[in-house]
Design a protein around this motif. Sequence first.
Motif, PDB file in Angstrom:
ATOM      1  N   GLY A 173      32.069  47.858  48.175  1.00 15.69           N
ATOM      2  CA  GLY A 173      31.878  46.590  47.483  1.00 15.69           C
ATOM      3  C   GLY A 173      32.666  46.467  46.185  1.00 15.69           C
ATOM      4  O   GLY A 173      32.739  45.370  45.620  1.00 15.69           O
ATOM      5  N   ASP A 174      33.238  47.580  45.729  1.00 16.72           N
ATOM      6  CA  ASP A 174      34.069  47.521  44.520  1.00 16.72           C
ATOM      7  C   ASP A 174      35.472  47.000  44.830  1.00 16.72           C
ATOM      8  O   ASP A 174      36.253  46.733  43.902  1.00 16.72           O
ATOM      9  CB  ASP A 174      34.187  48.910  43.891  1.00 16.72           C
ATOM     10  N   SER A 175      35.797  46.868  46.084  1.00 20.74           N
ATOM     11  CA  SER A 175      37.123  46.374  46.465  1.00 20.74           C
ATOM     12  C   SER A 175      37.327  44.968  45.928  1.00 20.74           C
ATOM     13  O   SER A 175      36.515  44.064  46.186  1.00 20.74           O
ATOM     14  CB  SER A 175      37.273  46.382  47.990  1.00 20.74           C
ATOM     15  N   ALA A 176      38.385  44.790  45.183  1.00 21.94           N
ATOM     16  CA  ALA A 176      38.662  43.514  44.518  1.00 21.94           C
ATOM     17  C   ALA A 176      39.983  43.646  43.772  1.00 21.94           C
ATOM     18  O   ALA A 176      40.579  44.723  43.736  1.00 21.94           O
ATOM     19  CB  ALA A 176      37.550  43.146  43.547  1.00 21.94           C
ATOM     20  N   VAL A 177      40.394  42.547  43.180  1.00 21.40           N
ATOM     21  CA  VAL A 177      41.521  42.600  42.248  1.00 21.40           C
ATOM     22  C   VAL A 177      40.937  42.647  40.840  1.00 21.40           C
ATOM     23  O   VAL A 177      40.116  41.808  40.467  1.00 21.40           O
ATOM     24  CB  VAL A 177      42.436  41.377  42.398  1.00 21.40           C
ATOM     25  N   PRO A 208      47.818  51.050  38.494  1.00 18.63           N
ATOM     26  CA  PRO A 208      48.833  50.703  39.477  1.00 18.63           C
ATOM     27  C   PRO A 208      48.673  49.262  39.944  1.00 18.63           C
ATOM     28  O   PRO A 208      47.678  48.624  39.637  1.00 18.63           O
ATOM     29  CB  PRO A 208      48.524  51.680  40.613  1.00 18.63           C
ATOM     30  N   SER A 209      49.620  48.768  40.697  1.00 24.54           N
ATOM     31  CA  SER A 209      49.487  47.417  41.233  1.00 24.54           C
ATOM     32  C   SER A 209      48.538  47.419  42.430  1.00 24.54           C
ATOM     33  O   SER A 209      47.835  46.431  42.675  1.00 24.54           O
ATOM     34  CB  SER A 209      50.839  46.841  41.627  1.00 24.54           C
ATOM     35  N   ASN A 210      48.525  48.522  43.145  1.00 23.85           N
ATOM     36  CA  ASN A 210      47.622  48.695  44.281  1.00 23.85           C
ATOM     37  C   ASN A 210      47.037  50.099  44.236  1.00 23.85           C
ATOM     38  O   ASN A 210      47.732  51.043  43.883  1.00 23.85           O
ATOM     39  CB  ASN A 210      48.351  48.494  45.608  1.00 23.85           C
ATOM     40  N   LYS A 211      45.758  50.188  44.611  1.00 25.25           N
ATOM     41  CA  LYS A 211      45.109  51.481  44.668  1.00 25.25           C
ATOM     42  C   LYS A 211      44.193  51.511  45.881  1.00 25.25           C
ATOM     43  O   LYS A 211      43.320  50.655  46.031  1.00 25.25           O
ATOM     44  CB  LYS A 211      44.308  51.721  43.389  1.00 25.25           C
ATOM     45  N   VAL A 212      44.412  52.518  46.722  1.00 28.64           N
ATOM     46  CA  VAL A 212      43.535  52.719  47.865  1.00 28.64           C
ATOM     47  C   VAL A 212      42.802  54.030  47.644  1.00 28.64           C
ATOM     48  O   VAL A 212      43.426  55.045  47.340  1.00 28.64           O
ATOM     49  CB  VAL A 212      44.326  52.764  49.187  1.00 28.64           C
ATOM     50  N   THR A 213      41.498  54.018  47.786  1.00 28.00           N
ATOM     51  CA  THR A 213      40.714  55.220  47.579  1.00 28.00           C
ATOM     52  C   THR A 213      39.601  55.288  48.605  1.00 28.00           C
ATOM     53  O   THR A 213      39.358  54.329  49.343  1.00 28.00           O
ATOM     54  CB  THR A 213      40.137  55.251  46.153  1.00 28.00           C
ATOM     55  N   GLU A 214      38.958  56.425  48.652  1.00 28.62           N
ATOM     56  CA  GLU A 214      37.854  56.593  49.586  1.00 28.62           C
ATOM     57  C   GLU A 214      36.526  56.414  48.859  1.00 28.62           C
ATOM     58  O   GLU A 214      36.403  56.718  47.662  1.00 28.62           O
ATOM     59  CB  GLU A 214      37.915  57.978  50.232  1.00 28.62           C
ATOM     60  N   LYS A 215      35.564  55.975  49.591  1.00 27.17           N
ATOM     61  CA  LYS A 215      34.230  55.803  49.038  1.00 27.17           C
ATOM     62  C   LYS A 215      33.780  57.103  48.375  1.00 27.17           C
ATOM     63  O   LYS A 215      33.971  58.190  48.918  1.00 27.17           O
ATOM     64  CB  LYS A 215      33.261  55.423  50.154  1.00 27.17           C
ATOM     65  N   GLY A 216      33.217  56.944  47.166  1.00 26.26           N
ATOM     66  CA  GLY A 216      32.725  58.107  46.439  1.00 26.26           C
ATOM     67  C   GLY A 216      33.707  58.688  45.436  1.00 26.26           C
ATOM     68  O   GLY A 216      33.321  59.502  44.586  1.00 26.26           O
ATOM     69  N   GLY A 233      47.401  39.723  33.109  1.00 24.66           N
ATOM     70  CA  GLY A 233      48.301  40.579  33.850  1.00 24.66           C
ATOM     71  C   GLY A 233      48.248  40.239  35.332  1.00 24.66           C
ATOM     72  O   GLY A 233      47.435  39.423  35.758  1.00 24.66           O
ATOM     73  N   PRO A 234      49.096  40.895  36.129  1.00 23.42           N
ATOM     74  CA  PRO A 234      49.172  40.595  37.566  1.00 23.42           C
ATOM     75  C   PRO A 234      48.014  41.168  38.362  1.00 23.42           C
ATOM     76  O   PRO A 234      47.817  40.805  39.520  1.00 23.42           O
ATOM     77  CB  PRO A 234      50.496  41.219  37.999  1.00 23.42           C
ATOM     78  N   GLY A 235      47.251  42.082  37.741  1.00 22.52           N
ATOM     79  CA  GLY A 235      46.098  42.644  38.424  1.00 22.52           C
ATOM     80  C   GLY A 235      46.386  43.946  39.148  1.00 22.52           C
ATOM     81  O   GLY A 235      47.535  44.282  39.450  1.00 22.52           O
ATOM     82  N   THR A 236      45.311  44.687  39.388  1.00 23.44           N
ATOM     83  CA  THR A 236      45.345  45.873  40.245  1.00 23.44           C
ATOM     84  C   THR A 236      44.451  45.576  41.442  1.00 23.44           C
ATOM     85  O   THR A 236      43.269  45.267  41.278  1.00 23.44           O
ATOM     86  CB  THR A 236      44.819  47.123  39.519  1.00 23.44           C
ATOM     87  N   TYR A 287      38.446  41.471  33.982  1.00 24.33           N
ATOM     88  CA  TYR A 287      37.771  40.606  34.940  1.00 24.33           C
ATOM     89  C   TYR A 287      37.917  41.228  36.333  1.00 24.33           C
ATOM     90  O   TYR A 287      38.841  42.007  36.582  1.00 24.33           O
ATOM     91  CB  TYR A 287      38.403  39.203  34.976  1.00 24.33           C
ATOM     92  N   ARG A 288      37.047  40.829  37.230  1.00 21.28           N
ATOM     93  CA  ARG A 288      37.138  41.257  38.623  1.00 21.28           C
ATOM     94  C   ARG A 288      37.177  40.005  39.495  1.00 21.28           C
ATOM     95  O   ARG A 288      36.361  39.089  39.321  1.00 21.28           O
ATOM     96  CB  ARG A 288      35.948  42.138  38.998  1.00 21.28           C
ATOM     97  N   GLN A 289      38.111  39.979  40.421  1.00 20.16           N
ATOM     98  CA  GLN A 289      38.263  38.824  41.296  1.00 20.16           C
ATOM     99  C   GLN A 289      38.118  39.267  42.749  1.00 20.16           C
ATOM    100  O   GLN A 289      38.986  39.963  43.276  1.00 20.16           O
ATOM    101  CB  GLN A 289      39.615  38.144  41.077  1.00 20.16           C
ATOM    102  N   SER A 290      37.036  38.855  43.359  1.00 19.36           N
ATOM    103  CA  SER A 290      36.822  39.146  44.773  1.00 19.36           C
ATOM    104  C   SER A 290      37.499  38.072  45.606  1.00 19.36           C
ATOM    105  O   SER A 290      37.801  36.976  45.120  1.00 19.36           O
ATOM    106  CB  SER A 290      35.323  39.196  45.082  1.00 19.36           C
TER     107      SER A 290
END
Lengths: 115, 113
Positions: free
Chosen positions: A85-89, A8-16, A107-110, A35-38
């Motif tokens: 800490g995994d939160s990133a694009v 998806p373009s955005n994903k919100v999840t809970e820890k674990g 790509g535009p990233g998730t 790649y990961r972009q913080s």
Amino acid sequence: GAGVSQTPSNKVTEKGKYVELRCDPISGHTALYWYRQSLGQGPEFLIYFQGTGAADDSGLPNDRFFAVRPEGSVSTLKIQRTERGDSAVYLCASSPDRGFAETQYFGPGTRLLVL
Amino acid sequence: AQSVTQLGSHVSVSEGALVLLRCNYSSSVPPYLFWYVQYPNQGLQLLLKYTSAATLVKGINGFEAEFKKSETSFHLTKPSAHMSDAAEYFCAVIKNTGNQFYFGTGTSLTVIP
């Protein structure tokens, strides 16, 4: 033609929780990169596929991260037991890989947010 | 090891003024260098790349960069800034044993009307 798409373009999840991020490369491109972009940083390399196989996975931070590309086209990045800490694009790129230093098309990233 | 350093995380220029974004690389062998631009909510787009041909590389949207081995630099320039140039700019180098990029931390360009 169509560029690299990511869902998806955005994903919100809970820890674990477990998440999957999908990348559709440009048709015919044999090389695929994650790649990961913080925030405030440049993209950091995670993994590189040449066809179906992972040619270089040295950038994966730990064994919670895994990626597959079973048919040499679409790729899925999988993150188990997510942490804040995994939160990133998460960016995906592909290239025709005709040789060294080929241009990578991004790509535009998730955007992943772990609460 | 190969890496790039971008001096100045934020650069502001007036519309019509010269744009200069700095990138220095560290490498034990001649590198392959790239500049990418990232507009808000969009993917990275290639501006130009140096692959050991001409040292002055021309890219899209009027940008160019000059590879200077003596200074280990690959600065990005544009003679006259336009409002549409406001974006984040990343310098990147190819690892000499693979195809993955090593990116700098980026420079955010603001164009003042």
